[in-house]
Scaffold this motif. Structure first.
Motif, PDB file in Angstrom:
ATOM      1  N   LEU A  40     -56.870 -26.881 -32.858  1.00  0.00           N
ATOM      2  CA  LEU A  40     -58.122 -27.572 -32.565  1.00  0.00           C
ATOM      3  C   LEU A  40     -59.302 -26.606 -32.654  1.00  0.00           C
ATOM      4  N   PRO A  41     -60.436 -27.052 -33.175  1.00  0.00           N
ATOM      5  CA  PRO A  41     -61.631 -26.209 -33.163  1.00  0.00           C
ATOM      6  C   PRO A  41     -62.062 -25.913 -31.732  1.00  0.00           C
ATOM      7  N   ALA A  42     -62.667 -24.754 -31.532  1.00  0.00           N
ATOM      8  CA  ALA A  42     -63.077 -24.344 -30.194  1.00  0.00           C
ATOM      9  C   ALA A  42     -64.294 -25.123 -29.725  1.00  0.00           C
ATOM     10  N   PRO A  43     -64.373 -25.408 -28.420  1.00  0.00           N
ATOM     11  CA  PRO A  43     -65.603 -25.983 -27.870  1.00  0.00           C
ATOM     12  C   PRO A  43     -66.759 -24.982 -27.984  1.00  0.00           C
ATOM     13  N   THR A  44     -67.988 -25.470 -27.926  1.00  0.00           N
ATOM     14  CA  THR A  44     -69.148 -24.618 -28.164  1.00  0.00           C
ATOM     15  C   THR A  44     -70.065 -24.464 -26.960  1.00  0.00           C
ATOM     16  N   GLY A  45     -69.764 -25.167 -25.869  1.00  0.00           N
ATOM     17  CA  GLY A  45     -70.671 -25.142 -24.733  1.00  0.00           C
ATOM     18  C   GLY A  45     -70.456 -23.971 -23.805  1.00  0.00           C
ATOM     19  N   PRO A  46     -71.315 -23.818 -22.803  1.00  0.00           N
ATOM     20  CA  PRO A  46     -71.247 -22.681 -21.888  1.00  0.00           C
ATOM     21  C   PRO A  46     -70.172 -22.787 -20.813  1.00  0.00           C
ATOM     22  N   TYR A  47     -69.576 -23.974 -20.645  1.00  0.00           N
ATOM     23  CA  TYR A  47     -68.592 -24.165 -19.590  1.00  0.00           C
ATOM     24  C   TYR A  47     -67.174 -24.069 -20.126  1.00  0.00           C
ATOM     25  N   ALA A  48     -66.295 -23.406 -19.351  1.00  0.00           N
ATOM     26  CA  ALA A  48     -64.856 -23.583 -19.562  1.00  0.00           C
ATOM     27  C   ALA A  48     -64.502 -24.998 -19.128  1.00  0.00           C
ATOM     28  N   THR A  49     -63.393 -25.513 -19.619  1.00  0.00           N
ATOM     29  CA  THR A  49     -63.067 -26.910 -19.330  1.00  0.00           C
ATOM     30  C   THR A  49     -61.705 -27.056 -18.670  1.00  0.00           C
ATOM     31  N   GLY A  50     -61.652 -27.989 -17.734  1.00  0.00           N
ATOM     32  CA  GLY A  50     -60.408 -28.359 -17.093  1.00  0.00           C
ATOM     33  C   GLY A  50     -59.979 -29.738 -17.559  1.00  0.00           C
ATOM     34  N   VAL A  51     -58.733 -30.085 -17.306  1.00  0.00           N
ATOM     35  CA  VAL A  51     -58.226 -31.383 -17.747  1.00  0.00           C
ATOM     36  C   VAL A  51     -57.161 -31.874 -16.771  1.00  0.00           C
ATOM     37  N   LEU A 162     -67.793 -31.920 -25.627  1.00  0.00           N
ATOM     38  CA  LEU A 162     -68.738 -32.572 -24.724  1.00  0.00           C
ATOM     39  C   LEU A 162     -68.583 -32.049 -23.293  1.00  0.00           C
ATOM     40  N   ALA A 163     -67.347 -31.875 -22.851  1.00  0.00           N
ATOM     41  CA  ALA A 163     -67.120 -31.348 -21.506  1.00  0.00           C
ATOM     42  C   ALA A 163     -67.654 -29.931 -21.369  1.00  0.00           C
ATOM     43  N   SER A 164     -67.534 -29.142 -22.424  1.00  0.00           N
ATOM     44  CA  SER A 164     -68.029 -27.762 -22.365  1.00  0.00           C
ATOM     45  C   SER A 164     -69.549 -27.700 -22.283  1.00  0.00           C
ATOM     46  N   HIS A 165     -70.215 -28.823 -22.582  1.00  0.00           N
ATOM     47  CA  HIS A 165     -71.673 -28.907 -22.474  1.00  0.00           C
ATOM     48  C   HIS A 165     -72.119 -29.642 -21.209  1.00  0.00           C
ATOM     49  N   GLY A 166     -71.179 -29.898 -20.300  1.00  0.00           N
ATOM     50  CA  GLY A 166     -71.580 -30.413 -19.005  1.00  0.00           C
ATOM     51  C   GLY A 166     -71.258 -31.853 -18.703  1.00  0.00           C
ATOM     52  N   TYR A 167     -70.534 -32.546 -19.581  1.00  0.00           N
ATOM     53  CA  TYR A 167     -70.159 -33.941 -19.332  1.00  0.00           C
ATOM     54  C   TYR A 167     -68.741 -34.021 -18.770  1.00  0.00           C
ATOM     55  N   VAL A 168     -68.484 -35.044 -17.984  1.00  0.00           N
ATOM     56  CA  VAL A 168     -67.112 -35.414 -17.642  1.00  0.00           C
ATOM     57  C   VAL A 168     -66.692 -36.484 -18.651  1.00  0.00           C
ATOM     58  N   ALA A 390     -71.132 -31.619 -37.430  1.00  0.00           N
ATOM     59  CA  ALA A 390     -72.000 -32.781 -37.665  1.00  0.00           C
ATOM     60  C   ALA A 390     -71.683 -33.901 -36.690  1.00  0.00           C
ATOM     61  N   VAL A 391     -70.402 -34.226 -36.536  1.00  0.00           N
ATOM     62  CA  VAL A 391     -70.014 -35.300 -35.617  1.00  0.00           C
ATOM     63  C   VAL A 391     -70.322 -34.906 -34.183  1.00  0.00           C
ATOM     64  N   ARG A 392     -69.931 -33.688 -33.812  1.00  0.00           N
ATOM     65  CA  ARG A 392     -70.212 -33.227 -32.449  1.00  0.00           C
ATOM     66  C   ARG A 392     -71.715 -33.240 -32.168  1.00  0.00           C
ATOM     67  N   GLY A 393     -72.485 -32.769 -33.126  1.00  0.00           N
ATOM     68  CA  GLY A 393     -73.920 -32.686 -32.934  1.00  0.00           C
ATOM     69  C   GLY A 393     -74.572 -34.044 -32.788  1.00  0.00           C
ATOM     70  N   GLN A 394     -74.151 -35.009 -33.589  1.00  0.00           N
ATOM     71  CA  GLN A 394     -74.728 -36.344 -33.500  1.00  0.00           C
ATOM     72  C   GLN A 394     -74.413 -37.000 -32.157  1.00  0.00           C
ATOM     73  N   VAL A 395     -73.162 -36.918 -31.731  1.00  0.00           N
ATOM     74  CA  VAL A 395     -72.768 -37.564 -30.472  1.00  0.00           C
ATOM     75  C   VAL A 395     -73.437 -36.872 -29.289  1.00  0.00           C
ATOM     76  N   ARG A 396     -73.379 -35.539 -29.279  1.00  0.00           N
ATOM     77  CA  ARG A 396     -73.936 -34.833 -28.129  1.00  0.00           C
ATOM     78  C   ARG A 396     -75.451 -34.972 -28.044  1.00  0.00           C
ATOM     79  N   SER A 397     -76.140 -34.874 -29.167  1.00  0.00           N
ATOM     80  CA  SER A 397     -77.604 -34.977 -29.117  1.00  0.00           C
ATOM     81  C   SER A 397     -78.043 -36.370 -28.656  1.00  0.00           C
ATOM     82  N   PHE A 398     -77.267 -37.402 -29.034  1.00  0.00           N
ATOM     83  CA  PHE A 398     -77.577 -38.756 -28.582  1.00  0.00           C
ATOM     84  C   PHE A 398     -77.448 -38.863 -27.062  1.00  0.00           C
ATOM     85  N   PHE A 399     -76.326 -38.379 -26.515  1.00  0.00           N
ATOM     86  CA  PHE A 399     -76.149 -38.480 -25.075  1.00  0.00           C
ATOM     87  C   PHE A 399     -77.064 -37.509 -24.324  1.00  0.00           C
TER      88      PHE A 399
END
Length: 408
Positions: A40-51, A162-168, A390-399
């Motif tokens: 899987l491609p790596a997340p790009t946000g500042p947060y580590a993620t839990g699941v 998305l989670a790495s950028h602060g969303y649940v 592109a997909v990540r950017g479109q979805v994240r920028s919208f939310f």
């Protein structure tokens, strides 16, 4: 038509995400014991993620696909920003049973371009850690509904980002519809690992398509109900399994968004229309009409397309999947929503580019397990260094615009 074609320059600027910002080539599949392990491609946000996983049981309605099951069971996987991941093991993308069944069924159930052998799906790891404690502060909540017949696991890459950028992010599996779903317990009337009831495109069967979408909408609304239970400090898991510390406190249910692919995109758009708890939605190539009842006859529009919406909706499509049928229903909601709906298109791509196949198909092609023709049919010729950001950017920028995660 009110759409904009994404340009190469816009997405190449964020292509570093595929390696976590290293600037190296995109992640390639590993080989273990002679089998390919997709990465899987790596997340790009500042947060580590839990699941964590939740097993939810709705006793107010029966299972729509299996008359022997008197309740509706829904499985969800919750990705969240983590306060710390120290000492927590990385979670696999799939449970063992679901991975095995997926490997058997996927090449037969509509994805004949996938290899029938040579891939160890169960060995693919996520970038998220099991039961890691949630960060402090309330976070916007996003629900994801996968494509018809697809397991929720195929939306892992986008959910983690998305989670790495602060969303649940709550990934919903729809049993009976999803290709392969593994339950944490057995019960009468079903197997522990449950296969899809679909044998081909459900839109070829109008009654089945209607049942699938109606069930998904009900599942989404039920999951929202259970998230309210979680936010109130109680454990909605039917088995009472352990939850990550502070997970309930992390949910800001005043800021709820939904996004979905294909049939999931249909369901989330209609959920936006029906449920005032949903503040914004993204549909990725979801038809907004019921399946046509006969050749040459248009399908009945869903209420969301007949009446429009009063909250933000993003329609994401590809040039490889675009059709007169899809355009008709999308044009209807665009015309009736007073400028609240936007349409965007990703070129050189096809329908499943919105899933983890965007990264996996090129890896399988490189490993000589998929032909170029098969890869193009699945995700298009677009390079993952363009498509994933592109997909990540479109979805994240919208939310980010409508349900910003930066507000705690």
């Amino acid at each position: 038509m009110n759409r904009r074609t994404l340009t190469k320059s816009a997405v190449l600027a964020t292509a570093l995400l595929l390696t976590g910002g290293t600037g190296l080539a995109p992640a390639r599949a590993a080989t273990e014991g002679g089998a390919v392990v997709p990465r899987l491609p790596a997340p790009t946000g500042p947060y580590a993620t839990g699941v964590t996983a939740l097993y939810l049981v709705d006793r107010s309605r029966p299972d729509p696909w299996e008359p022997k099951i008197p309740v509706r069971e829904v499985l969800v996987t919750v990705f969240h920003p983590a306060r710390t991941v120290r000492g927590r093991p990385a979670a696999p993308q799939w449970t063992q049973g679901a991975a095995e069944l997926f490997g058997q069924l996927a090449p037969q159930a509509g994805h004949r371009e996938l290899p029938a052998a040579g891939v160890d799906w169960a060995a693919t790891a996520t970038h998220s850690r099991k039961l890691a404690p949630a960060t402090g502060g309330r976070r916007p909540v996003l629900l994801y509904s996968p494509g018809g017949g697809d397991p929720g696991a195929l939306g892992t890459g986008l959910a983690e980002d998305l989670a790495s950028h602060g969303y649940v992010v709550v990934v919903v599996d729809h049993p009976g519809d999803g290709l392969a779903v593994e339950f944490p317990c057995g019960t009468s009337g079903r197997d522990t690992v449950r296969a899809t009831v679909f044998r081909d495109d459900p839109r070829a069967h109008p009654a089945m398509f209607r049942t699938a979408i109606d069930t998904r909408i009900a599942d989404i609304r039920f999951v929202l109900d259970q998230l309210e239970v979680l936010a109130a400090g109680r454990n909605p898991d039917a088995l009472g399994r352990a939850l990550p510390e502070h997970l309930g406190r992390a949910l800001d249910l005043r800021r709820v968004g939904v996004y979905g692919h294909s049939a999931g995109g249909t369901a989330v758009a209609e959920a936006l229309y029906e449920d005032r708890r949903v503040g914004a939605a993204v549909t990725m190539e979801g038809y907004l009409d019921y399946a046509p009842e006969g050749p040459g006859r248009p399908g009945e529009l869903f209420p969301v397309a007949r009446h429009g919406v009063d909250r933000p909706l993003l329609l994401l499509g590809t040039d490889g999947f675009r059709s007169e049928e899809l355009d008709r229903s999308w044009s209807a909601v665009l015309a009736r929503s007073g400028g609240r709906v936007r349409r965007r298109q990703l070129d050189d791509s096809s329908h499943w580019v919105f899933t983890d196949y965007a990264a996996f198909a090129p890896q399988l092609q490189t490993a000589a397990l998929m032909t170029a023709e098969g890869r193009n049919k699945l995700v298009g010729p677009i390079d993952p260094a363009r498509s994933v950001p592109a997909v990540r950017g479109q979805v994240r920028s919208f939310f980010d615009r409508h349900l910003p995660a930066r507000r705690a």
